[in-house]
Design a protein around this motif. Structure first.
Motif, PDB file in Angstrom:
ATOM      1  N   VAL A  83      61.578  -7.750 -14.492  1.00 53.12           N
ATOM      2  CA  VAL A  83      60.277  -8.282 -14.099  1.00 53.12           C
ATOM      3  C   VAL A  83      60.305  -9.778 -14.382  1.00 53.12           C
ATOM      4  O   VAL A  83      60.733 -10.205 -15.455  1.00 53.12           O
ATOM      5  N   ALA A  84      59.842 -10.560 -13.425  1.00 53.12           N
ATOM      6  CA  ALA A  84      59.812 -12.014 -13.597  1.00 53.12           C
ATOM      7  C   ALA A  84      59.133 -12.369 -14.920  1.00 53.12           C
ATOM      8  O   ALA A  84      58.102 -11.778 -15.270  1.00 53.12           O
ATOM      9  N   PRO A  85      59.702 -13.312 -15.665  1.00 49.88           N
ATOM     10  CA  PRO A  85      59.086 -13.693 -16.944  1.00 49.88           C
ATOM     11  C   PRO A  85      57.607 -14.053 -16.809  1.00 49.88           C
ATOM     12  O   PRO A  85      56.815 -13.753 -17.707  1.00 49.88           O
ATOM     13  N   THR A  86      57.196 -14.629 -15.697  1.00 46.94           N
ATOM     14  CA  THR A  86      55.794 -15.011 -15.477  1.00 46.94           C
ATOM     15  C   THR A  86      54.884 -13.813 -15.232  1.00 46.94           C
ATOM     16  O   THR A  86      53.657 -13.963 -15.260  1.00 46.94           O
ATOM     17  N   HIS A  87      55.457 -12.629 -14.986  1.00 48.06           N
ATOM     18  CA  HIS A  87      54.653 -11.451 -14.656  1.00 48.06           C
ATOM     19  C   HIS A  87      54.906 -10.272 -15.601  1.00 48.06           C
ATOM     20  O   HIS A  87      54.566  -9.130 -15.284  1.00 48.06           O
ATOM     21  N   GLN A  88      55.502 -10.545 -16.751  1.00 48.75           N
ATOM     22  CA  GLN A  88      55.729  -9.475 -17.718  1.00 48.75           C
ATOM     23  C   GLN A  88      54.421  -9.101 -18.402  1.00 48.75           C
ATOM     24  O   GLN A  88      53.470  -9.874 -18.432  1.00 48.75           O
ATOM     25  N   ARG A  89      54.379  -7.877 -18.898  1.00 45.49           N
ATOM     26  CA  ARG A  89      53.219  -7.310 -19.592  1.00 45.49           C
ATOM     27  C   ARG A  89      52.007  -7.108 -18.672  1.00 45.49           C
ATOM     28  O   ARG A  89      50.868  -7.101 -19.122  1.00 45.49           O
ATOM     29  N   LEU A  90      52.293  -6.926 -17.382  1.00 38.02           N
ATOM     30  CA  LEU A  90      51.223  -6.642 -16.419  1.00 38.02           C
ATOM     31  C   LEU A  90      51.347  -5.240 -15.831  1.00 38.02           C
ATOM     32  O   LEU A  90      50.609  -4.888 -14.920  1.00 38.02           O
ATOM     33  N   GLY A  91      52.301  -4.457 -16.335  1.00 39.61           N
ATOM     34  CA  GLY A  91      52.464  -3.081 -15.870  1.00 39.61           C
ATOM     35  C   GLY A  91      53.436  -2.906 -14.708  1.00 39.61           C
ATOM     36  O   GLY A  91      53.550  -1.809 -14.171  1.00 39.61           O
ATOM     37  N   LEU A  92      54.145  -3.965 -14.316  1.00 36.66           N
ATOM     38  CA  LEU A  92      55.067  -3.837 -13.182  1.00 36.66           C
ATOM     39  C   LEU A  92      56.233  -2.895 -13.505  1.00 36.66           C
ATOM     40  O   LEU A  92      56.643  -2.104 -12.646  1.00 36.66           O
ATOM     41  N   ALA A  93      56.761  -2.970 -14.716  1.00 31.98           N
ATOM     42  CA  ALA A  93      57.858  -2.063 -15.096  1.00 31.98           C
ATOM     43  C   ALA A  93      57.384  -0.611 -15.040  1.00 31.98           C
ATOM     44  O   ALA A  93      58.097   0.260 -14.549  1.00 31.98           O
ATOM     45  N   ARG A  94      56.173  -0.370 -15.500  1.00 30.73           N
ATOM     46  CA  ARG A  94      55.620   0.997 -15.452  1.00 30.73           C
ATOM     47  C   ARG A  94      55.499   1.472 -14.003  1.00 30.73           C
ATOM     48  O   ARG A  94      55.825   2.617 -13.687  1.00 30.73           O
ATOM     49  N   HIS A  95      55.059   0.604 -13.111  1.00 29.71           N
ATOM     50  CA  HIS A  95      54.980   0.974 -11.685  1.00 29.71           C
ATOM     51  C   HIS A  95      56.367   1.328 -11.141  1.00 29.71           C
ATOM     52  O   HIS A  95      56.508   2.295 -10.385  1.00 29.71           O
ATOM     53  N   LEU A  96      57.368   0.562 -11.525  1.00 24.99           N
ATOM     54  CA  LEU A  96      58.732   0.863 -11.065  1.00 24.99           C
ATOM     55  C   LEU A  96      59.218   2.200 -11.624  1.00 24.99           C
ATOM     56  O   LEU A  96      59.799   3.007 -10.892  1.00 24.99           O
ATOM     57  N   ILE A  97      58.985   2.438 -12.906  1.00 27.04           N
ATOM     58  CA  ILE A  97      59.425   3.696 -13.529  1.00 27.04           C
ATOM     59  C   ILE A  97      58.677   4.873 -12.898  1.00 27.04           C
ATOM     60  O   ILE A  97      59.275   5.923 -12.622  1.00 27.04           O
ATOM     61  N   ASP A  98      57.390   4.716 -12.646  1.00 28.85           N
ATOM     62  CA  ASP A  98      56.636   5.782 -11.971  1.00 28.85           C
ATOM     63  C   ASP A  98      57.225   6.062 -10.588  1.00 28.85           C
ATOM     64  O   ASP A  98      57.350   7.217 -10.169  1.00 28.85           O
ATOM     65  N   HIS A  99      57.595   4.993  -9.887  1.00 33.71           N
ATOM     66  CA  HIS A  99      58.199   5.174  -8.565  1.00 33.71           C
ATOM     67  C   HIS A  99      59.554   5.871  -8.686  1.00 33.71           C
ATOM     68  O   HIS A  99      59.879   6.755  -7.880  1.00 33.71           O
ATOM     69  N   ALA A 100      60.340   5.491  -9.677  1.00 32.42           N
ATOM     70  CA  ALA A 100      61.636   6.142  -9.895  1.00 32.42           C
ATOM     71  C   ALA A 100      61.444   7.630 -10.178  1.00 32.42           C
ATOM     72  O   ALA A 100      62.225   8.468  -9.707  1.00 32.42           O
ATOM     73  N   THR A 101      60.402   7.961 -10.921  1.00 29.30           N
ATOM     74  CA  THR A 101      60.099   9.367 -11.203  1.00 29.30           C
ATOM     75  C   THR A 101      59.783  10.108  -9.909  1.00 29.30           C
ATOM     76  O   THR A 101      60.291  11.219  -9.683  1.00 29.30           O
ATOM     77  N   ASP A 102      58.988   9.495  -9.046  1.00 22.98           N
ATOM     78  CA  ASP A 102      58.687  10.109  -7.746  1.00 22.98           C
ATOM     79  C   ASP A 102      59.954  10.288  -6.911  1.00 22.98           C
ATOM     80  O   ASP A 102      60.150  11.333  -6.283  1.00 22.98           O
ATOM     81  N   ARG A 103      60.811   9.288  -6.896  1.00 20.31           N
ATOM     82  CA  ARG A 103      62.069   9.380  -6.137  1.00 20.31           C
ATOM     83  C   ARG A 103      62.939  10.503  -6.696  1.00 20.31           C
ATOM     84  O   ARG A 103      63.554  11.263  -5.945  1.00 20.31           O
ATOM     85  N   ALA A 104      63.025  10.614  -8.019  1.00 15.09           N
ATOM     86  CA  ALA A 104      63.822  11.682  -8.631  1.00 15.09           C
ATOM     87  C   ALA A 104      63.295  13.052  -8.203  1.00 15.09           C
ATOM     88  O   ALA A 104      64.082  13.946  -7.863  1.00 15.09           O
ATOM     89  N   ARG A 105      61.993  13.203  -8.191  1.00 10.94           N
ATOM     90  CA  ARG A 105      61.401  14.466  -7.733  1.00 10.94           C
ATOM     91  C   ARG A 105      61.778  14.748  -6.281  1.00 10.94           C
ATOM     92  O   ARG A 105      62.147  15.866  -5.930  1.00 10.94           O
ATOM     93  N   GLN A 106      61.669  13.725  -5.436  1.00 13.44           N
ATOM     94  CA  GLN A 106      62.005  13.892  -4.024  1.00 13.44           C
ATOM     95  C   GLN A 106      63.471  14.289  -3.848  1.00 13.44           C
ATOM     96  O   GLN A 106      63.814  15.056  -2.955  1.00 13.44           O
ATOM     97  N   LEU A 107      64.330  13.766  -4.714  1.00 17.43           N
ATOM     98  CA  LEU A 107      65.766  14.060  -4.649  1.00 17.43           C
ATOM     99  C   LEU A 107      66.144  15.303  -5.459  1.00 17.43           C
ATOM    100  O   LEU A 107      67.319  15.653  -5.554  1.00 17.43           O
ATOM    101  N   ARG A 108      65.142  15.941  -6.063  1.00 18.73           N
ATOM    102  CA  ARG A 108      65.328  17.136  -6.894  1.00 18.73           C
ATOM    103  C   ARG A 108      66.255  16.870  -8.085  1.00 18.73           C
ATOM    104  O   ARG A 108      67.098  17.697  -8.441  1.00 18.73           O
ATOM    105  N   LEU A 109      66.068  15.712  -8.711  1.00 20.41           N
ATOM    106  CA  LEU A 109      66.820  15.334  -9.907  1.00 20.41           C
ATOM    107  C   LEU A 109      65.890  15.476 -11.102  1.00 20.41           C
ATOM    108  O   LEU A 109      64.701  15.182 -11.019  1.00 20.41           O
ATOM    109  N   THR A 110      66.431  15.931 -12.224  1.00 24.00           N
ATOM    110  CA  THR A 110      65.597  16.301 -13.367  1.00 24.00           C
ATOM    111  C   THR A 110      65.460  15.233 -14.444  1.00 24.00           C
ATOM    112  O   THR A 110      64.678  15.401 -15.380  1.00 24.00           O
TER     113      THR A 110
END
Length: 156
Positions: A83-110
Motif C-alpha cells: 500500500v502506498a505510504p501516503t495511503h497506509q492505515r486506511l484499510g486498503l490492505a484489508r480490502h485486498l485480503i478480503d478480495h483474496a479470500t473471495d478469489r480463494a473461495r471462487q477457486l475452491r482453495l482453503t
C-alpha cells in the motif's frame, strides 16, 4: 476513492505505475532485511509475465495498493502486497485480503498464504490483525537462520 480491486492485464500501461508503487512501498526494507528483497529483479517486462501467469490486483488509479495472487495446491499465495505510504492505515490492505479470500473461495482453495521477512515485525502484527498466523520459518539459500516467516489464514 473507489476501493474495488481490479485485475491488471499483461498489456496494461499502468504496469509502469505499479512498479513505481512497489519500489516506493518496499524502499523502507532496504538495509533492514537480509537477503535484500527480490523486488530489485522485478521489471515491467517481468510484471507483464506475472500478469499473464498469475493475477495482479490493484486499488486506485494510478495504483495505490496491490497484490499478486498465485494459486497453489489447496492455497492461494499472496505476493508483493503493498500500500502506498501516503495511503497506509486506511484499510486498503484489508480490502485486498478480503478480495483474496473471495478469489480463494471462487477457486475452491482453503487457505491464504504469504511470506514476510523475520525482521519486519510491524508486518507480522499487521498480518496477524488480518487473521493470519505463523505457519513456518524458512531460510533463503545460503543462510543458516530463518529469514522468512510463512503465514496462513484459513478461508471460511
Amino acid at each position: 476513492m473507489d476501493l474495488t480491486p481490479y485485475q491488471m492485464d499483461p498489456d496494461d500501461a499502468a504496469l509502469a505505475n505499479l512498479l513505481t508503487l512497489m519500489h516506493d512501498c518496499f524502499a523502507y526494507m532496504e538495509g533492514r532485511i537480509t537477503p535484500p528483497s527480490s523486488l530489485g529483479k522485478v521489471t515491467q517486462t517481468s510484471l507483464q509475465k506475472t500478469a499473464s501467469e498469475a493475477e495482479i490486483w490493484c486499488i486506485g488509479t494510478p495504483p495505490l495498493a496491490c497484490m499478486i495472487l498465485t494459486p497453489k495446491p489447496s492455497r492461494l499465495y499472496l505476493g508483493k502486497i503493498c500500500v502506498a505510504p501516503t495511503h497506509q492505515r486506511l484499510g486498503l490492505a484489508r480490502h485486498l485480503i478480503d478480495h483474496a479470500t473471495d478469489r480463494a473461495r471462487q477457486l475452491r482453495l482453503t487457505t491464504l498464504e504469504l511470506q514476510t521477512r523475520v525482521e519486519l515485525v510491524d508486518n507480522h502484527a499487521t498480518f496477524k490483525a488480518l487473521g493470519f498466523s505463523e505457519h513456518a520459518r524458512t531460510a533463503h539459500p545460503g543462510y543458516d537462520r530463518p529469514t522468512s516467516i510463512t503465514m496462513r489464514k484459513p478461508v471460511i
